[in-house]
Design a protein around this motif. Structure first.
Motif, PDB file in Angstrom:
ATOM      1  N   ILE A 121     -84.319 -24.680  65.493  1.00 48.02           N
ATOM      2  CA  ILE A 121     -84.126 -24.313  64.087  1.00 48.02           C
ATOM      3  C   ILE A 121     -85.087 -23.209  63.650  1.00 48.02           C
ATOM      4  N   THR A 122     -86.284 -23.194  64.249  1.00 45.92           N
ATOM      5  CA  THR A 122     -87.314 -22.236  63.819  1.00 45.92           C
ATOM      6  C   THR A 122     -87.294 -20.936  64.621  1.00 45.92           C
ATOM      7  N   ILE A 123     -86.273 -20.699  65.427  1.00 44.49           N
ATOM      8  CA  ILE A 123     -86.147 -19.428  66.136  1.00 44.49           C
ATOM      9  C   ILE A 123     -85.999 -18.307  65.097  1.00 44.49           C
TER      10      ILE A 123
ATOM     11  N   SER B 109    -105.989 -25.942  68.043  1.00 39.25           N
ATOM     12  CA  SER B 109    -107.143 -25.174  67.575  1.00 39.25           C
ATOM     13  C   SER B 109    -107.077 -23.732  68.042  1.00 39.25           C
ATOM     14  N   ASP B 110    -106.557 -23.523  69.247  1.00 40.15           N
ATOM     15  CA  ASP B 110    -106.431 -22.158  69.753  1.00 40.15           C
ATOM     16  C   ASP B 110    -105.403 -21.362  68.961  1.00 40.15           C
ATOM     17  N   CYS B 111    -104.437 -22.073  68.354  1.00 42.21           N
ATOM     18  CA  CYS B 111    -103.376 -21.390  67.594  1.00 42.21           C
ATOM     19  C   CYS B 111    -103.561 -21.553  66.091  1.00 42.21           C
ATOM     20  N   GLU B 112    -104.790 -21.763  65.656  1.00 43.95           N
ATOM     21  CA  GLU B 112    -105.028 -22.064  64.239  1.00 43.95           C
ATOM     22  C   GLU B 112    -104.667 -20.908  63.320  1.00 43.95           C
ATOM     23  N   HIS B 113    -104.644 -19.689  63.840  1.00 45.84           N
ATOM     24  CA  HIS B 113    -104.340 -18.543  62.996  1.00 45.84           C
ATOM     25  C   HIS B 113    -102.864 -18.174  63.011  1.00 45.84           C
ATOM     26  N   VAL B 114    -102.058 -18.930  63.739  1.00 46.98           N
ATOM     27  CA  VAL B 114    -100.626 -18.648  63.839  1.00 46.98           C
ATOM     28  C   VAL B 114     -99.891 -19.379  62.708  1.00 46.98           C
ATOM     29  N   LYS B 115     -98.917 -18.720  62.122  1.00 46.87           N
ATOM     30  CA  LYS B 115     -98.154 -19.368  61.052  1.00 46.87           C
ATOM     31  C   LYS B 115     -97.303 -20.503  61.627  1.00 46.87           C
ATOM     32  N   ASP B 116     -96.888 -21.415  60.740  1.00 47.44           N
ATOM     33  CA  ASP B 116     -96.209 -22.639  61.174  1.00 47.44           C
ATOM     34  C   ASP B 116     -94.951 -22.360  61.978  1.00 47.44           C
ATOM     35  N   SER B 117     -94.196 -21.340  61.638  1.00 48.40           N
ATOM     36  CA  SER B 117     -92.941 -21.068  62.319  1.00 48.40           C
ATOM     37  C   SER B 117     -93.148 -20.677  63.781  1.00 48.40           C
TER      38      SER B 117
ATOM     39  N   MET C 125    -106.417 -29.745  58.123  1.00 53.65           N
ATOM     40  CA  MET C 125    -105.896 -28.658  57.302  1.00 53.65           C
ATOM     41  C   MET C 125    -104.386 -28.490  57.467  1.00 53.65           C
ATOM     42  N   ARG C 126    -103.844 -28.825  58.611  1.00 53.74           N
ATOM     43  CA  ARG C 126    -102.413 -28.599  58.866  1.00 53.74           C
ATOM     44  C   ARG C 126    -101.784 -29.873  59.439  1.00 53.74           C
ATOM     45  N   ASN C 127    -102.078 -31.005  58.817  1.00 57.49           N
ATOM     46  CA  ASN C 127    -101.607 -32.277  59.365  1.00 57.49           C
ATOM     47  C   ASN C 127    -100.125 -32.535  59.112  1.00 57.49           C
ATOM     48  N   ASP C 128     -99.457 -31.665  58.317  1.00 56.77           N
ATOM     49  CA  ASP C 128     -98.028 -31.843  58.073  1.00 56.77           C
ATOM     50  C   ASP C 128     -97.156 -31.145  59.115  1.00 56.77           C
ATOM     51  N   PHE C 129     -97.779 -30.389  60.002  1.00 52.61           N
ATOM     52  CA  PHE C 129     -96.999 -29.653  60.991  1.00 52.61           C
ATOM     53  C   PHE C 129     -96.199 -30.597  61.882  1.00 52.61           C
ATOM     54  N   LEU C 130     -96.838 -31.648  62.374  1.00 52.24           N
ATOM     55  CA  LEU C 130     -96.139 -32.589  63.263  1.00 52.24           C
ATOM     56  C   LEU C 130     -94.999 -33.297  62.539  1.00 52.24           C
ATOM     57  N   TRP C 131     -95.211 -33.621  61.284  1.00 57.98           N
ATOM     58  CA  TRP C 131     -94.155 -34.317  60.535  1.00 57.98           C
ATOM     59  C   TRP C 131     -92.929 -33.422  60.349  1.00 57.98           C
ATOM     60  N   HIS C 132     -93.133 -32.155  60.083  1.00 56.74           N
ATOM     61  CA  HIS C 132     -92.015 -31.223  59.935  1.00 56.74           C
ATOM     62  C   HIS C 132     -91.301 -30.997  61.263  1.00 56.74           C
ATOM     63  N   TYR C 133     -92.003 -31.236  62.347  1.00 55.86           N
ATOM     64  CA  TYR C 133     -91.417 -31.029  63.671  1.00 55.86           C
ATOM     65  C   TYR C 133     -90.732 -32.292  64.201  1.00 55.86           C
ATOM     66  N   THR C 134     -90.798 -33.355  63.422  1.00 57.69           N
ATOM     67  CA  THR C 134     -90.257 -34.648  63.855  1.00 57.69           C
ATOM     68  C   THR C 134     -88.729 -34.666  63.774  1.00 57.69           C
TER      69      THR C 134
ATOM     70  N   ASP D  10     -76.046 -33.882  70.870  1.00 61.90           N
ATOM     71  CA  ASP D  10     -77.167 -34.590  70.244  1.00 61.90           C
ATOM     72  C   ASP D  10     -78.495 -34.290  70.938  1.00 61.90           C
ATOM     73  N   ASN D  11     -78.432 -33.647  72.103  1.00 60.42           N
ATOM     74  CA  ASN D  11     -79.636 -33.342  72.861  1.00 60.42           C
ATOM     75  C   ASN D  11     -80.515 -32.316  72.153  1.00 60.42           C
ATOM     76  N   TRP D  12     -79.914 -31.423  71.372  1.00 58.25           N
ATOM     77  CA  TRP D  12     -80.703 -30.365  70.733  1.00 58.25           C
ATOM     78  C   TRP D  12     -80.288 -30.069  69.299  1.00 58.25           C
ATOM     79  N   SER D  13     -79.357 -30.828  68.756  1.00 54.37           N
ATOM     80  CA  SER D  13     -78.797 -30.497  67.441  1.00 54.37           C
ATOM     81  C   SER D  13     -79.832 -30.508  66.321  1.00 54.37           C
ATOM     82  N   THR D  14     -80.868 -31.331  66.447  1.00 51.43           N
ATOM     83  CA  THR D  14     -81.884 -31.390  65.382  1.00 51.43           C
ATOM     84  C   THR D  14     -83.241 -30.900  65.852  1.00 51.43           C
ATOM     85  N   ALA D  15     -83.277 -30.227  66.989  1.00 49.64           N
ATOM     86  CA  ALA D  15     -84.557 -29.769  67.537  1.00 49.64           C
ATOM     87  C   ALA D  15     -85.171 -28.701  66.637  1.00 49.64           C
TER      88      ALA D  15
END
Length: 857
Positions: free
Chosen positions: A312-314, A362-370, A398-407, A303-308
């Protein structure tokens, strides 16, 4: 000068939020004031940089590797506290917080714990030594965290000194359940005992028995490995290899150990299932290198990493094979989603992680979500550039859903439960004191820290509509259920066959065994009635014996027949005794058989008497011939009784009644006789009913014969009583249960037995005792003459239609016996007393016929 130093410090914090702390306040990650302070420990950075100084100095080093998932955990705690502050849960009392970054290191966590333990409202950051900390007031009342069991155990041992409640949202090491070692530790997740058990069962049911294990070299990893090894052995699962990684990324040997482990996996080609008890950053590095080597396995995730999301995004993670994991229970976190949507408007003056995240984002604003999470982690290890506040807000929006997808929903829910558990505990403490005063209570007073009051034995927890499983109501256990511990999730069902429990019971009570006891008041009444019936039988027998030669006794069939009937009544009354008392195999088999045979014999005798009366007084030649052919007393009695004996014998052989414990009632066990075969029982009673019905028909036809000496009318009444009693018995017996069921049959037996006894013998006893003048030969003959005279006209009309050559009727002179010549149309049945009287009066009968003595009319 002081002002200049403050400005420089703030500027450095903006440029590099993760620089080493210069003052204790710099060490705090997030803070907010309140009446009651809650501490928090989160691994916002994944490691602490090693010191290059030689010799090494005792200082807290810079933390690098910003972890988005841990940052979200911090936000979850902040959001939950704000929800409580904006609700009516702690009316007028505000919760504050101090949150520290452990940097995934015990050292940093211990430093934060020292701050927690320092004296409240003191100008110096000092921890006082005292022999008794009961009145000591630390900076915080409770601590949320940490995440990793290794860190949690170290922190807990320090908090134990002052019994400050510690609620972990992720630490699952089984040893933390030991209340002797960790008395003030609590958690909102299950221990590894259940996880390892589930893993072992999953592997066993999947048909795998040759596996590998990878774990960390710390308390969490070693304990998980030991627990899983026990569970695996219990499920016949063998462990091919065990690989151990260094616990922290700051260890320089970790890359070497990962490479060695991958070589081991490749070498063990037959091992296709690997159980992984690692931290997220371990798994991230392991999987990236495994993908490079084209390793394809089935990975069992803890359970320590099963939903991390980081795992998943590797890139190309699917090449690794299948990942089967266990995770925490999820809850409703929709309010947290709304909080993240407005995070860009949240002030970050006292929130260093939020400020750092905004700059990194802000420094990574041009990087895709993955790749965004990895970009943020890598950028945090370098020098951050200052961005204008408006640019940061724009990127957030502009990218306020990133944190929610990472939850990770299960982990966020677990943190919410921890915060609300403390909130409800503080509410209970503040009901009788002013908690706006920080000295209102000591931390150890809320060590139990529960949302709801403890459910006592006899109660169970009933979850309310709240999303939090720690908040519940206590409801009483229903009947036949119990709970013998506090805070049980459900009540345990008693063994309904042997035990029962009242409402709100803490234990099962043994059922009492009941039956119709001799001491029962109803049983005593029924016994008294049976004894009274036996007394009546004996009294009647004495009366008939002393009046043997009277017409009434003779008309009853003689002493032998009367004795047989009275004996049957005696046995019927006596059989009721077998229905009372503790059932035994003998009594169960005897009671129905004794009643059935004796009652059948009684009805058979009465049937012969009814047939004899009808035969003696019948004036219809056709009916008389039929009755003469039918009338065979002894064979019929033996045949009727013998059939019942056969029925009862077959019953006893193939389905004999036995003693049975009736456990259907909730509180008692009824010891009763199980009849064995309902068909046999019904056949026995039905056969008696058939005989009684035939007897009733014969008696009904002879109901108008000479009154004082005719039993037909009373036999009819007796049979009617029998039918009414037993017809009533059927529905009552079928709907009655409990120890008084035998009493129902006893009552019916007594009613039918008393009815037949009274109707058969009481009128004759009344004549014998109270009307002795009618119990003489002359009175008897006068009665017969009166009845014969009344019937002569009908008799002559009946005989006129008969053939004269076959007629058995003789002509007589008018005399007192004249009509009796017509009455003696049957040459084989003529009353002896009446015939003797005719001879004494000199009556001459032409062509006399042979006469056969009979005992009654």
């Amino acid at each position: 000068m002081a002002l200049l130093m403050i400005l420089i410090t703030c500027f450095m914090a903006i440029l590099a939020p993760s620089q080493p702390c210069q003052t204790p306040d710099d060490f705090v990650a997030v803070t907010s004031p309140g009446h009651i302070m809650i501490g928090g420990l989160f691994a916002i950075h994944e490691k602490m940089l090693s010191s290059e100084d030689q010799p090494r100095r005792p200082q807290i080093q810079k933390c690098v590797g910003f972890e988005v998932s841990a940052f979200l955990q911090t936000l979850a705690m902040i959001h939950s506290i704000e929800v409580i502050n904006n609700s009516t849960l702690l009316s007028g009392v505000k919760l504050g917080y101090e949150i520290y970054d452990t940097c995934t290191e015990v050292t940093a966590a211990m430093a934060a714990t020292l701050r927690f333990l320092s004296k409240f409202n003191c100008s110096r950051e000092t921890v006082e030594f005292q022999c008794d900390y009961s009145n000591y007031m630390p900076r915080v009342k409770a601590v949320i965290g940490a995440g990793y069991s290794e860190i949690t155990m170290a922190v807990s041992r320090m908090l134990n000194l002052q019994l400050i409640p510690q609620v972990s949202y992720e630490s699952t090491a089984e040893i933390l359940s030991d209340k002797i070692r960790f008395p003030s530790f609590l958690r909102t997740v299950p221990s590894d005992f259940y996880q390892t058990k589930a893993m072992a069962q999953l592997i066993q049911k999947s048909g795998w028995n040759w596996i590998g294990i990878i774990t960390t070299d710390d308390d969490y990893g070693r304990l998980a490995l030991d627990t899983f090894a026990i569970q695996a052995a219990a499920n016949n699962v063998c462990i091919a290899f065990k690989e151990v990684f260094p616990a922290f990324l700051s260890d320089n040997t970790i890359e070497v150990r990962i490479n060695q482990t991958l070589e081991k996996i490749i070498a063990e080609a037959q091992v296709n299932v690997i159980v992984v008890f690692l931290r997220r950053f371990h798994v991230f590095n392991l999987f990236n290198k495994a993908i490079e080597r084209n390793i394809h396995k089935i990975w069992i995730a803890s359970d320590n990493w099963s939903t991390a999301t980081k795992i998943i995004t590797i890139p190309n993670v699917k090449k690794l094979g299948k990942v089967v994991g266990f995770t925490f229970r999820r809850g409703n976190i929709s309010s947290f989603h709304a909080f993240l949507q407005t995070l860009h408007t949240y002030p970050n003056d006292n929130n260093k992680p939020l400020r750092e995240y905004a700059i990194l984002f802000s420094d990574c604003e041009h990087v895709k979500d993955s790749d965004l999470s990895q970009c943020i982690s890598n950028r945090s290890q370098g020098t951050l550039t200052y961005k204008v506040k408006e640019d940061v807000k724009r990127n957030f929006f502009m990218r306020n859903d990133f944190l929610w997808h990472y939850t990770e929903p299960g982990l966020i829910h677990s943190i919410q439960l921890a915060v609300f558990a403390l909130g409800y505990a503080i509410r209970d403490l503040c009901q009788a004191r002013d908690c706006q005063n920080p000295n209102a209570f000591q931390p150890w007073e809320q060590t139990l820290s529960k949302c709801s009051k403890e459910c006592s034995p006899g109660e169970m927890k009933k979850t309310t509509r709240s999303q939090h499983i720690c908040c519940y109501e206590c409801v009483s256990c229903p009947e036949n259920h119990y709970s013998n511990q506090t805070d049980m999730d459900h009540c345990i069902l008693c063994n309904n066959e042997t035990h029962w429990a009242p409402v709100r019971s803490a234990m099962c009570l043994e059922k009492e065994v009941e039956y119709l006891n001799w001491n029962d008041s109803l049983a005593l009444l029924l016994v008294a009635l049976s004894l009274l019936g036996i007394i009546f039988v004996l009294a009647i027998g004495i009366i008939f014996t002393r009046n043997l030669n009277t017409p009434v006794v003779k008309s009853s069939g003689g002493l032998v027949v009367c004795y047989v009937i009275l004996l049957c009544h005696f046995l019927n009354f006596a059989s009721t005794g077998f229905f009372i008392g503790e059932p035994q195999d003998f009594t169960c088999k005897t009671r129905q058989t004794l009643f059935g045979v004796s009652f059948t014999l009684c009805i058979s005798c009465i049937l012969m008497k009814s047939l004899k009366i009808l035969l003696a007084f019948s004036f219809d030649p056709n009916l008389q011939n039929f009755l003469k052919f039918l009338y065979k007393p002894i064979p019929i009695i033996f045949t009727c009784t013998g059939i019942q004996v056969i029925i009862c014998t077959l019953w006893l052989i193939f389905a004999a009644p036995t003693v049975e414990e009736n456990v259907s009632l909730p509180r008692v066990i009824i010891l009763e006789c199980e009849e064995g075969s309902t068909l046999a029982f019904g056949t026995m009673l039905g056969y008696i009913a058939i005989l009684a019905f035939i007897c009733f028909i014969f008696a009904f036809k002879g109901r108008k014969l000479p009154e004082n000496y005719n039993e037909a009318k009373f036999i009819t009444f007796g049979m009617l009583i029998y039918f009414i009693a037993w017809i009533t018995f059927i529905p009552v017996y079928a709907t009655t249960s409990g120890k008084y069921l035998p009493a129902v049959e006893i009552i019916v037996i007594l009613i039918s037995n008393y009815g037949i006894l009274c109707c058969t013998f009481f009128p004759k006893c009344y004549v014998i005792l109270c009307k002795q003048e009618t119990n003489t030969k002359s009175a008897f003959l006068e009665l017969i003459y009166s009845y014969s005279s009344h019937s002569a006209g009908n008799l002559a009309m009946s005989h006129a239609s008969l053939d004269s050559t076959s007629s058995n009727i003789t002509t007589t002179h008018p005399s007192p016996c004249g009509n009796s010549a017509a009455w003696q149309k049957s040459k084989d049945l003529q009353a002896q007393p009446f015939a003797q009287t005719c001879r004494d009066n000199g009556t001459k009968v032409s062509k006399p016929f042979p006469r056969k003595r009979i005992s009654s009319i």
